[in-house]
Design a protein around this motif. Structure first.
Motif, PDB file in Angstrom:
ATOM      1  N   GLU A  56       0.749  -1.372   0.105  1.00  7.83           N
ATOM      2  CA  GLU A  56       0.665  -0.176   0.195  1.00  7.83           C
ATOM      3  C   GLU A  56       1.032   1.456   0.051  1.00  7.83           C
ATOM      4  O   GLU A  56       0.745   2.304  -1.135  1.00  7.83           O
ATOM      5  CB  GLU A  56      -0.914   0.089   1.262  1.00  7.83           C
ATOM      6  N   SER A  58      -6.354   5.085  12.358  1.00  5.41           N
ATOM      7  CA  SER A  58      -4.963   5.122  11.032  1.00  5.41           C
ATOM      8  C   SER A  58      -5.861   4.043   9.721  1.00  5.41           C
ATOM      9  O   SER A  58      -4.810   4.429   8.971  1.00  5.41           O
ATOM     10  CB  SER A  58      -4.208   3.628  11.681  1.00  5.41           C
ATOM     11  N   SER A  59      -6.791   3.953  10.171  1.00  6.88           N
ATOM     12  CA  SER A  59      -7.485   3.499   8.838  1.00  6.88           C
ATOM     13  C   SER A  59      -7.493   4.703   7.437  1.00  6.88           C
ATOM     14  O   SER A  59      -8.664   4.428   6.665  1.00  6.88           O
ATOM     15  CB  SER A  59      -9.056   3.348   8.950  1.00  6.88           C
ATOM     16  N   PHE A  60      -7.551   5.708   7.794  1.00  2.00           N
ATOM     17  CA  PHE A  60      -7.768   7.152   6.840  1.00  2.00           C
ATOM     18  C   PHE A  60      -6.544   7.270   6.550  1.00  2.00           C
ATOM     19  O   PHE A  60      -5.490   8.651   6.098  1.00  2.00           O
ATOM     20  CB  PHE A  60      -8.016   8.036   7.230  1.00  2.00           C
ATOM     21  N   CYS A  61      -5.001   7.018   7.022  1.00  2.00           N
ATOM     22  CA  CYS A  61      -3.722   6.964   6.893  1.00  2.00           C
ATOM     23  C   CYS A  61      -3.225   7.144   5.177  1.00  2.00           C
ATOM     24  O   CYS A  61      -3.701   6.295   4.882  1.00  2.00           O
ATOM     25  CB  CYS A  61      -2.939   5.574   7.691  1.00  2.00           C
ATOM     26  N   ARG A  62      -2.717   8.219   5.089  1.00  2.00           N
ATOM     27  CA  ARG A  62      -2.065   7.662   3.061  1.00  2.00           C
ATOM     28  C   ARG A  62      -0.481   7.640   3.830  1.00  2.00           C
ATOM     29  O   ARG A  62      -0.124   7.736   2.416  1.00  2.00           O
ATOM     30  CB  ARG A  62      -2.082   9.337   2.796  1.00  2.00           C
ATOM     31  N   LEU A  80       0.846   5.897  10.063  1.00  4.00           N
ATOM     32  CA  LEU A  80       0.433   5.557  10.583  1.00  4.00           C
ATOM     33  C   LEU A  80       1.227   4.666  12.244  1.00  4.00           C
ATOM     34  O   LEU A  80       1.370   3.957  12.788  1.00  4.00           O
ATOM     35  CB  LEU A  80       0.753   4.296   9.912  1.00  4.00           C
ATOM     36  N   TRP A 112      -7.286  -3.851   4.745  1.00  6.35           N
ATOM     37  CA  TRP A 112      -6.830  -3.297   5.883  1.00  6.35           C
ATOM     38  C   TRP A 112      -7.248  -2.144   6.911  1.00  6.35           C
ATOM     39  O   TRP A 112      -7.777  -2.423   7.691  1.00  6.35           O
ATOM     40  CB  TRP A 112      -5.504  -3.757   5.641  1.00  6.35           C
ATOM     41  N   ARG A 113      -7.756  -1.588   5.595  1.00  2.57           N
ATOM     42  CA  ARG A 113      -8.201  -0.196   6.383  1.00  2.57           C
ATOM     43  C   ARG A 113      -9.654  -0.154   7.313  1.00  2.57           C
ATOM     44  O   ARG A 113      -9.687  -0.209   7.923  1.00  2.57           O
ATOM     45  CB  ARG A 113      -8.629   0.702   5.207  1.00  2.57           C
ATOM     46  N   ASN A 114     -10.691  -1.279   6.309  1.00  4.50           N
ATOM     47  CA  ASN A 114     -12.124  -1.241   7.618  1.00  4.50           C
ATOM     48  C   ASN A 114     -11.628  -2.695   9.001  1.00  4.50           C
ATOM     49  O   ASN A 114     -12.303  -2.166   9.672  1.00  4.50           O
ATOM     50  CB  ASN A 114     -12.879  -2.362   6.343  1.00  4.50           C
ATOM     51  N   LEU A 146     -10.927  -0.331  11.699  1.00  3.08           N
ATOM     52  CA  LEU A 146     -11.527   0.993  11.709  1.00  3.08           C
ATOM     53  C   LEU A 146     -12.542  -0.115  12.677  1.00  3.08           C
ATOM     54  O   LEU A 146     -13.044   0.568  13.233  1.00  3.08           O
ATOM     55  CB  LEU A 146     -12.761   1.191  10.672  1.00  3.08           C
TER      56      LEU A 146
END
Length: 490
Positions: free
Chosen positions: A51, A104-108, A113, A175-177, A180
């Motif tokens: 990612e 962390s689920s919104f990290c770019r 992170l 991994w993002r969801n 969350l």
């Protein structure tokens, strides 16, 4: 009333019965949610690399920061517990943990992170775990040892369940969801904290430490101030601040013990060195298995196997080490367990087949059970109990430093060589060398102490002197536990 104020030894009904067992259940869940959580991060290692286009070293900073903060935040947690009480700190930790994972689920970027899941979630887990362990000392007196042993099974349950849940959610929704959802799960630490209500002890049972004491000689010093100087003079205020700062460091980071107690010095250095390699299999085992063709679900199962075996072996190890035969010799059991951890890593080097990796996990989990069960018991053996809390502060700070830098440095080595075998070579080097250092050093120290005691016996009056082998077991005197105590676990 804070939990620190409620730590007296009064014969209150809530202790060792009734609601105390609900608090123990909450502590089991709490340890599974906090200490057990970092074990599942390796499952996301490959996805995070892809990612963010990050190297092994860059990706490994994420779990390293989380684990280091979880272990090293003990002194800060202890201060908060003393000021606000255990219940508040546990719930604050749950809020921080959930907030960190949701963010962390919104990290770019991988650096974001580090801040969210690494620092914020790690600090929240530290608060919840350590305050949750502390409150057991207030709810349990007679059954305190049993309560701590039962609560530690939560770590093993977390090791077993977190990887399985992580792999399932990762396959289903990414991994993002998943992060969350993890944020919502970690918010349950707040529920556990709500259960840990303050104990209403009998009147007159508050410890003397609950009242601020005036230091002996403080009035005399004020009276002896030159030229009738006021104690509020700026220079004197600065001196007072420096003195209070030194006293705070002395209370929570016992440098004096480190300089004077050779046993504590050897053990702290040995464990700090050991931590450079102890966490490496937890971070890199799943990526190593996937890299060698093992299916992702099977790779995640490896961590669960380690946790499942820990559920049964860790309590047995604790009971075995508590036998009088091992009084004064637990450091050798600990060194043997660390040595076995180091030697077991060579199994992964021989083969990366799934059946071989299962054998590795079985042996590693047995050795890890010994390390986890004995780490703080050995520390209690080498340090007087009235200074244990402060000695633990320095101990956790130093071990968290090597926990932080170990995985990234090893990841850099893997990036340079493109060979995952160096993970296990490196881990074995640190573990084996630490085990030999601690075992041989304590053996030499005990021989030196025996010679010193023997020579002293000849100088003293034989009728007044009785020689006995020094035992560091805590004496059975009626002492109340420290008002604030924080304990970490491996």
């Amino acid at each position: 009333m804070s939990q620190g104020e409620a730590a007296g030894r009064g014969t209150a009904k809530p202790q060792d019965q009734g609601w105390a067992w609900m608090v123990l259940l909450a502590a089991v869940v709490l340890q599974g949610l906090t200490l057990g959580f970092p074990c599942c991060i390796g499952i996301f290692f490959t996805d995070l690399q892809q990612e963010f286009q990050a190297s092994n070293s860059e990706t490994s900073w994420f779990p390293s920061i989380m684990v280091a903060v979880l272990h090293g935040g003990g002194p800060l947690c202890s201060i908060l517990v003393k000021r606000f009480g255990c219940r508040f700190v546990v719930m604050l930790g749950g809020l921080l943990s959930g907030l960190g994972m949701v963010s962390s689920s919104f990290c770019r970027s991988i650096s974001q992170l580090y801040l969210t899941a690494g620092l914020i979630t790690g600090l929240g887990s530290c608060f919840s775990f350590q305050a949750g362990v502390t409150v057991l000392g207030y709810y349990f007196v007679r059954w305190r040892t049993l309560a701590n042993a039962v609560a530690s099974t939560g770590v093993s349950l977390g090791f077993t369940l977190w990887p399985l849940l992580s792999q399932y959610l990762l396959d289903e929704m990414g991994w993002r969801n998943t992060f969350l959802i993890f944020g919502g799960i970690l918010l349950n630490c707040c529920v556990c904290g709500a259960i840990m209500r303050p104990i209403q002890l009998a009147s007159g049972s508050l410890p003397q430490s609950a009242k601020p004491k005036e230091e002996p000689g403080s009035r005399a010093k004020e009276e002896q101030l030159p030229n009738g100087a006021s104690p509020h003079h700026p220079t004197l205020q600065q001196h007072t601040k420096r003195t209070k700062c030194f006293q705070m460091l002395q209370k929570y980071l016992a440098f004096d013990i480190f300089c004077q107690n050779k046993g504590y010095q050897i053990y702290t250095i040995g464990v700090t060195w050991m931590m450079m390699g102890f966490a490496l299999p937890h971070v890199y085992l799943v990526p190593y298995a996937i890299h060698n063709g093992v299916e992702e679900r099977k790779a995640a199962l490896l961590i669960s196997i380690i946790g499942f075996i820990n559920i049964f072996i860790r309590p047995l190890t604790g009971l075995l080490s508590g036998h009088r035969v091992f009084t004064g010799r637990r450091i050798y059991l600990f060194s043997l367990a660390v040595l076995l951890c180091g030697l077991s890593n060579f199994i992964c080097v021989i083969s990366a087949e799934f059946s071989v990796l299962i054998l590795y996990c079985v042996i590693l989990s047995i050795a890890m059970s010994g390390v986890g069960a004995l780490t703080f018991q050995v520390l209690m053996d080498v340090v007087e109990m009235d200074r244990f809390s402060s000695a633990l502060g320095l101990f956790t700070i130093l071990e968290s430093t090597t926990l932080l830098i170990g995985p990234p440095l090893t990841g850099l080595l893997v990036d340079i060589t493109s060979d995952f075998h160096y993970v296990f070579y490196t881990s074995s080097f640190f573990l084996i060398s630490a085990a030999l250092f601690m075992g041989l050093s304590f053996c030499a120290l005990q021989k030196k102490n025996k010679l010193r005691e023997a020579s002293k016996a000849h100088l003293d009056n034989p009728s007044r002197y009785q020689y006995s082998e020094m035992s560091t077991e805590p004496k059975a005197v009626n002492q109340s536990p420290p008002a604030v105590e924080y304990i970490t676990s491996i």
